[in-house]
Motif scaffolding. Structure first.
Motif, PDB file in Angstrom:
ATOM      1  N   HIS A  56       9.252  -0.102   0.045  1.00 27.36           N
ATOM      2  CA  HIS A  56       8.540   0.757   0.992  1.00 27.36           C
ATOM      3  C   HIS A  56       8.770   2.237   0.670  1.00 27.36           C
ATOM      4  N   TYR A  57      10.036   2.646   0.542  1.00 29.93           N
ATOM      5  CA  TYR A  57      10.340   4.071   0.390  1.00 29.93           C
ATOM      6  C   TYR A  57      10.059   4.565  -1.022  1.00 29.93           C
ATOM      7  N   HIS A  58      10.105   3.685  -2.010  1.00 27.41           N
ATOM      8  CA  HIS A  58       9.691   4.070  -3.371  1.00 27.41           C
ATOM      9  C   HIS A  58       8.248   4.557  -3.351  1.00 27.41           C
ATOM     10  N   GLU A  59       7.375   3.827  -2.652  1.00 27.62           N
ATOM     11  CA  GLU A  59       5.977   4.228  -2.559  1.00 27.62           C
ATOM     12  C   GLU A  59       5.812   5.467  -1.675  1.00 27.62           C
ATOM     13  N   LEU A  60       6.486   5.508  -0.536  1.00 30.03           N
ATOM     14  CA  LEU A  60       6.336   6.639   0.381  1.00 30.03           C
ATOM     15  C   LEU A  60       6.758   7.942  -0.289  1.00 30.03           C
TER      16      LEU A  60
END
Length: 511
Positions: free
Chosen positions: A316-320
Motif C-alpha cells: 500500500h505505502y510503496h504505491e502511495l
C-alpha cells in the motif's frame, strides 16, 4: 515396432483442463521423449467453457473480470518452466474493449475456440481425444496404470497419469442445509441451498413476496440480476451518473444480509500509477519455513496474520509514496527503513503511519477495510439502508479513481500473500486447525474474494438503485436465520429490524 504411447487423462474440460492440455502438449518432448503422447480429456460439458462457462446461460450473467485480464496462453511476461507458446488474449481474439466486463457467453466462445486451437495445434506426436461424459471411477490397473472409466465408453482408458481439473464441484448438503430443506418441505416453503445461479430454477420465488438472501458475494449479485432485470425490470441513467430502476412488477423483495452486511468491493478499473511493488518482502516462503523450524506448526491468525498485514502495508505505502508524493510527509527511504525495523506491529506501525501519512483516507486500515460496518448500530432499518447505499456509492467511486491507486497495490499484495500461503500449506507448516478448510479456505475466500474478486462497478450501481426502489432491503451484518413457526425469520446485529419470509436463498456458491 512403434513405442508405446504415454497416455494421460485430464478430468475436466473447462479453463483449467484447457490450460493443462496445452502445457502437456507443449512439454511432451521433455517427459515423453520420442514416444507418442495421447491426452484424453473427459467432461460432460463441451470443452473450453466446461460447466461454469457453458453457452446455455443468460446474457445478463457477466464475468467479474475485465476483458484485458483474460488470456489462456503464455507470453514473454510469464515465468514458467517449458516453452512459451503465445496465443490471442480475449481482447485480441474478439476485438473486445479492454475495460469491458464480457458476458459469460462471450467467454464461452473464446474458451471453446481456445480448446479447439490447443487440440489442433498440439505438436507431433501429441493427439488430443475428447470424451463427452463424466468420469465414473479411477482404479489401479496392471503395471501401475490407472484405469479410467468414462460414461458412455465401454472400455476404460488405461492411463499413465490422471489429472483432476474439475474446478467447481457439486457439494453434498451439510446438516444445516438438510435441516432447512426438510423444514421447507414440511411447511410448504422455498429453500435454495448454496448454488450456481445459472444452474438454479428461481421461479418459485414469487413476485412481491419477501425473500431472505443470505450472502452478499458474487452469488448474490447473480441472483439479484436474474430476479430483477431478468424478470423484465430495467435501469435508466440519471444526470448525476446514478441509475434508476423501473420495476416490472414480477420481482420479489430481496432482504439481503451477510456476516459483513455489505457486498464485495467493486472491481478496480484503473492501473497502478507507480511501479508494481516487488514482493514478497516480509511474508515469504523462507520466513514461514524459519518460523516453522523455531515454533512448530503455525497458526494462521496468531503467527501469520501479523506478517500478512505488514506485507499488505508495504504494498500500500510503496504505491502511495511513489505515485502520490504530495500526500505524504516523509521521504520514502526513511519510511521504508522504519517499516523494515518495526518490532511492534501495532503501536509502532500506527505511530509511523500517523507521522508519514497525514490524511486518514490514505492510510491502510485493514480492520475497517475488511469489516466496514463493525461496531456500528442503527436505530431503524431506514438508517441502515441509507448507510449501506452511501457505502456502496463511495466504494464504486473510490475504485474508479486512480488517486486511490494504493488500493490496487493492496490487490497485488493479496495475490502475493496468496502464493506464499499456498506454499506454507503445501509445505505442511500450518497447524491442523489452520490448515483445515474452515480456516485457511474460509480466510482465502473471505478476505481475497471480498476485497479482490468483487463484481463489476455497474452491478453495484444497480444494487444501489434497487435499494432506492425498495426491491432490495439490506439486513446488515451478523445475519442469522431461524426456521420457526412455519416461516424463515432473519435477524442481524446492527438493527432491530427483522425479515419474515416463506423463502430463504443461500445466495452464495457452495464451499
Amino acid at each position: 515396432m512403434s513405442a508405446r504411447p504415454v497416455v494421460l487423462v485430464v478430468v475436466g474440460a473447462g479453463p483449467g483442463g484447457t490450460v493443462l492440455t496445452e502445457r502437456l502438449g507443449a512439454n511432451a518432448a521433455e517427459f515423453a521423449g520420442d514416444r507418442p503422447v495421447e491426452i484424453h480429456v473427459a467432461d460432460p460439458y463441451p470443452p473450453g467453457g466446461g460447466r461454469v462457462w457453458r453457452l446455455d446461460q443468460p446474457d445478463l450473467l457477466w464475468m467479474n473480470s475485465q476483458a484485458a485480464d483474460v488470456t489462456m496462453f503464455t507470453d514473454e511476461t510469464v515465468r514458467i518452466d517449458g516453452p512459451i507458446r503465445p496465443g490471442p488474449t480475449l481482447c485480441e481474439w474478439g476485438d473486445v474493449e479492454p475495460g469491458r466486463f464480457p458476458t459469460r457467453r462471450l467467454q464461452n466462445a473464446y474458451l471453446s475456440w481456445c480448446f479447439r486451437h490447443v487440440a489442433d495445434t498440439a505438436p507431433e506426436p501429441v493427439t488430443v481425444h475428447v470424451h463427452a461424459g463424466r468420469v465414473l471411477d479411477v482404479t489401479d490397473g496392471p503395471g501401475g496404470a490407472q484405469l479410467v472409466r468414462i460414461e458412455g465408453r465401454a472400455e476404460p482408458v488405461g492411463a499413465d497419469a490422471v489429472i483432476l481439473a474439475q474446478g467447481h464441484l457439486d457439494v453434498t448438503p451439510g446438516p444445516e442445509h438438510r435441516r432447512l430443506t426438510d423444514f421447507a418441505a414440511a411447511h410448504g416453503l422455498t429453500y435454495v441451498p448454496p448454488h450456481y445461479a445459472a444452474d438454479t430454477d428461481l421461479t418459485a420465488l414469487r413476485p412481491g413476496e419477501p425473500v431472505v438472501m443470505r450472502g452478499m458475494g458474487l452469488g448474490f449479485i447473480d441472483d439479484m440480476v436474474l430476479l430483477t432485470e431478468g424478470r423484465g425490470g430495467r435501469f435508466t441513467a440519471r444526470p448525476d451518473g446514478r441509475l434508476t430502476y423501473h420495476p416490472s412488477g414480477r420481482e420479489p423483495i430481496l432482504h439481503a444480509g451477510s456476516r459483513r452486511g455489505v457486498p464485495y468491493h467493486s472491481k478496480i478499473t484503473y492501473e497502478l500509477s507507480g511501479e508494481r511493488p516487488p514482493g514478497p518482502r516480509y511474508f515469504t516462503p523462507a520466513v514461514t519455513k524459519e518460523l516453522y523450524e523455531r515454533r512448530g506448526p503455525l497458526d494462521l491468525r496468531a503467527d501469520l496474520w501479523p506478517l500478512i498485514a505488514r506485507e499488505l502495508a508495504w504494498f500500500h505505502y510503496h504505491e502511495l509514496f511513489g505515485a502520490h508524493p504530495d500526500r505524504v510527509a516523509l521521504p520514502w527511504p526513511e519510511f521504508e527503513a522504519r517499516l523494515d525495523a518495526l518490532v511492534d506491529q501495532g503501536a509502532e506501525l500506527g505511530a509511523l503511519v500517523d507521522e508519514g501519512v497525514p490524511k486518514g483516507e490514505d492510510r491502510l486500515d485493514l480492520d475497517r477495510l475488511l469489516d466496514p460496518l463493525a461496531g456500528e448500530r442503527f436505530e431503524d432499518a431506514e438508517a441502515l439502508q441509507e448507510r449501506i447505499r452511501a457505502y456502496v456509492t463511495a466504494d464504486v467511486e473510490r475504485h474508479a479513481d486512480p488517486a486511490h491507486s494504493a488500493d490496487l497495490a493492496v490487490f497485488f499484495g493479496l495475490l502475493t500473500v496468496f502464493g506464499v500461503l499456498v506454499d506454507a500449506v503445501n509445505g505442511g507448516r500450518l497447524s491442523a486447525r489452520s490448515q483445515a478448510e474452515e480456516d485457511v479456505g474460509a480466510w482465502l475466500h473471505g478476505v481475497f474474494g471480498y476485497y479482490a474478486s468483487g463484481p463489476p462497478p455497474r452491478r453495484l450501481r444497480e444494487l444501489e438503485a434497487l435499494s432506492r426502489a425498495g426491491i432490495v432491503r439490506f439486513l446488515g451484518p451478523g445475519i442469522t436465520v431461524a426456521a420457526e413457526n412455519g416461516r424463515f425469520l432473519a435477524r442481524a446485529t446492527a438493527t432491530p429490524a427483522t425479515a419474515d419470509a416463506r423463502a430463504l436463498v443461500e445466495s452464495r456458491l457452495p464451499s
